[in-house]
Design an enzyme around this catalytic site. Sequence first.
Site, PDB file in Angstrom:
ATOM      1  N   ALA A 322      60.836  19.125  -2.422  1.00  0.00           N
ATOM      2  CA  ALA A 322      60.750  20.356  -3.210  1.00  0.00           C
ATOM      3  C   ALA A 322      60.885  21.526  -2.253  1.00  0.00           C
ATOM      4  O   ALA A 322      60.450  21.451  -1.090  1.00  0.00           O
ATOM      5  CB  ALA A 322      59.434  20.428  -3.981  1.00  0.00           C
ATOM      6  N   GLU A 323      61.460  22.618  -2.724  1.00  0.00           N
ATOM      7  CA  GLU A 323      61.865  23.700  -1.836  1.00  0.00           C
ATOM      8  C   GLU A 323      60.734  24.380  -1.062  1.00  0.00           C
ATOM      9  O   GLU A 323      60.993  24.929   0.019  1.00  0.00           O
ATOM     10  CB  GLU A 323      62.688  24.762  -2.587  1.00  0.00           C
ATOM     11  CG  GLU A 323      62.019  25.369  -3.790  1.00  0.00           C
ATOM     12  CD  GLU A 323      62.380  24.649  -5.072  1.00  0.00           C
ATOM     13  OE1 GLU A 323      62.468  25.319  -6.104  1.00  0.00           O
ATOM     14  OE2 GLU A 323      62.556  23.411  -5.032  1.00  0.00           O
ATOM     15  N   PRO A 324      59.466  24.382  -1.519  1.00  0.00           N
ATOM     16  CA  PRO A 324      58.456  25.061  -0.693  1.00  0.00           C
ATOM     17  C   PRO A 324      58.055  24.302   0.554  1.00  0.00           C
ATOM     18  O   PRO A 324      57.270  24.811   1.351  1.00  0.00           O
ATOM     19  CB  PRO A 324      57.274  25.229  -1.653  1.00  0.00           C
ATOM     20  CG  PRO A 324      57.413  24.123  -2.626  1.00  0.00           C
ATOM     21  CD  PRO A 324      58.897  23.978  -2.822  1.00  0.00           C
ATOM     22  N   GLY A 325      58.565  23.066   0.746  1.00  0.00           N
ATOM     23  CA  GLY A 325      58.296  22.391   2.005  1.00  0.00           C
ATOM     24  C   GLY A 325      57.843  20.953   1.908  1.00  0.00           C
ATOM     25  O   GLY A 325      57.511  20.336   2.916  1.00  0.00           O
TER      26      GLY A 325
END
Length: 644
Positions: A322-325
């Site tokens: 997922a893009e937040p890490g």
Amino acid sequence: MPNKIISAEAAARLVSDGDTITTSGFVGIGVPEALLKALETRFLDSGTPRDLTLIFAAGQGDGKERGLNRLGHKGLLRRVIGGHWGLIPKVAALAVAGDIEGWNLPQGVISHLFRDIAAGKPGTLTHVGLETFVDPRLQGGRVNDISTEEVVRLMDVGGEKVLFYPTRPIQVALLRGSTADPAGNVTMEREALTIDNLAQAMAVKNSGGVVIVQVERIAARGALSPRDVEIPGALVDAVVVASPEDHMQTYATPYNHAFAGEFRVEGDGAGDMPLTARKIIARRAAFELPVGGIVNLGIGMPEGVAAVASEEKLLDHLTLTAEPGVIGGQPASGLDFGAAINTDAIVAQNQQFDLYDGGGLDLAILGMAEVGADGAVNVSRFGPRLAGAGGFINISQNAQAVVFAGTFTSVGLDVGVEDGVLDIRSEGKVAKFLQQVEQVTFSGARAARLGKPVLYVTERCVFSLTPNGVELIEVAPGMDIERDILGHMGFRPILRDPVEMDARIFRPEPMELRVDLLHLDLADRIALDGAARVLFINFGKLSLRSLREVEMIRRRVEEVCGPLGHRVDVIANYDGARIDPEVEDAYGAMVNALEDRFYGRVTRYSGSAFMRMKLGDVFERGRGAHIFESAEEARSFLGNRTQG
């Protein structure tokens, strides 16, 4: 050393009129709720601070009152530059009404801007956003007409068009961690994400600003391990201890040990999904999952793919991100979105976007609200409703392949499944496949020009992006193409040989997709009739997408034919098969080499005229590639040649 612990009210007084502020958070994870509440209260009580500029990357809110919605008051904000607006309707309403200036930039670009501000660079230079609404040749990311500043510029670098996003100083950072000591050293061991906290703190400190961090507890001075400190005290000016209700791990979960990565768990306990439109779409999208690959799943409809992958025992063969890490594990959904269980790693958001922007994603599965005749997708703006792009532009533009997933129509759609047949009980009132989308969040024209594989998956049909537009390639059982599909589209797609969607998608039992994707059935698919000296190759509904799969097929044929000492004739079934353009040349070369070593006469068949044409291109026509419409014709050809 000074004691940096202060009250939330005192922290709010550190913000001055006209300041540029930045905040941490992703949906409800890592949002400094206590600091935002204190800032809101101060403004409502005193009318100050006023005319703030807000810069944020990810959406931070619950779609109601929490998060950045607390700043949605006239006079408090003057301008906002943000990545995702859908969860902050109070702020979005001010922008849509023209009460504040507003820009929507790609989430990953803003995330990288924090690093570049910290480093004193003039700006961020990237290809992200080209030919979307962020491109200055279209809207330049502007939300309204009063937003006249040029926050993104088109440039030519080495003969290539790129976008330049200028940096700007930031005076205040409102961040969040788990534990702090009186010197301001901050750890994040109980947070589900680390996001951009360190980069934001550095950006503000190097801008001469003030860094304020909300935590849930205080440790003794010198008690924190330097390995655990995410934000060094040298960068922190003030620490605020929040009450538990203002420091939930997510907006849905007070605290989950698995989200913090303290230990692994057996599963999320959610059970199998019911066979709704959501599951049908998720199942069909799951057919595209690359074994051993890195995948991003977007918010909303794509979240169901993780549940399907779990049901089908595929999670161990994928790396979901997922893009937040978040890297690895199983992503959470709803107001937990951004967190995950059983992760391999949690990295900074800006580093995750380094991976994404550089092409590190093998596949992205994202939502879609509008699709145009040229394959463009809009998820960001719908009249007065401002959703924002979030990480969608970074992800969709740079993934090696993209699947857009969503219902065919919306608002009132009700579908059911009876005996493996899809039934449209009530049609949606809003068409999603339009001649032209309202805003270009994904450029179909650019993707087609660059040869990116793109699918559009719905509950009733599947489309593919081609150089000439969108093509209908699959139809659900029970659907009439004219009545149920074309009659609800604003354009006529390319129609060649659409096939029926896999029947397993519409049955309640598990699909055994693991067998397909891992090619555990190659021994059954490639088998020899020793008496007839015929090798039967069944590639029906096989998707060939990687060089690894090409190599697996080569090894299986060698295993069967190598010990024989004589050549064999071949009948190959390509009904419903798919060969991705990236492996066509390698596959054709591999088959030609096998023909030279092991094969006599070879016949192939497929009911799809398009596939027959494609096979003719893949294989060397000079070899007399015999490609038929049916198995009977293929067998008959071998029989006639034998008699001759």
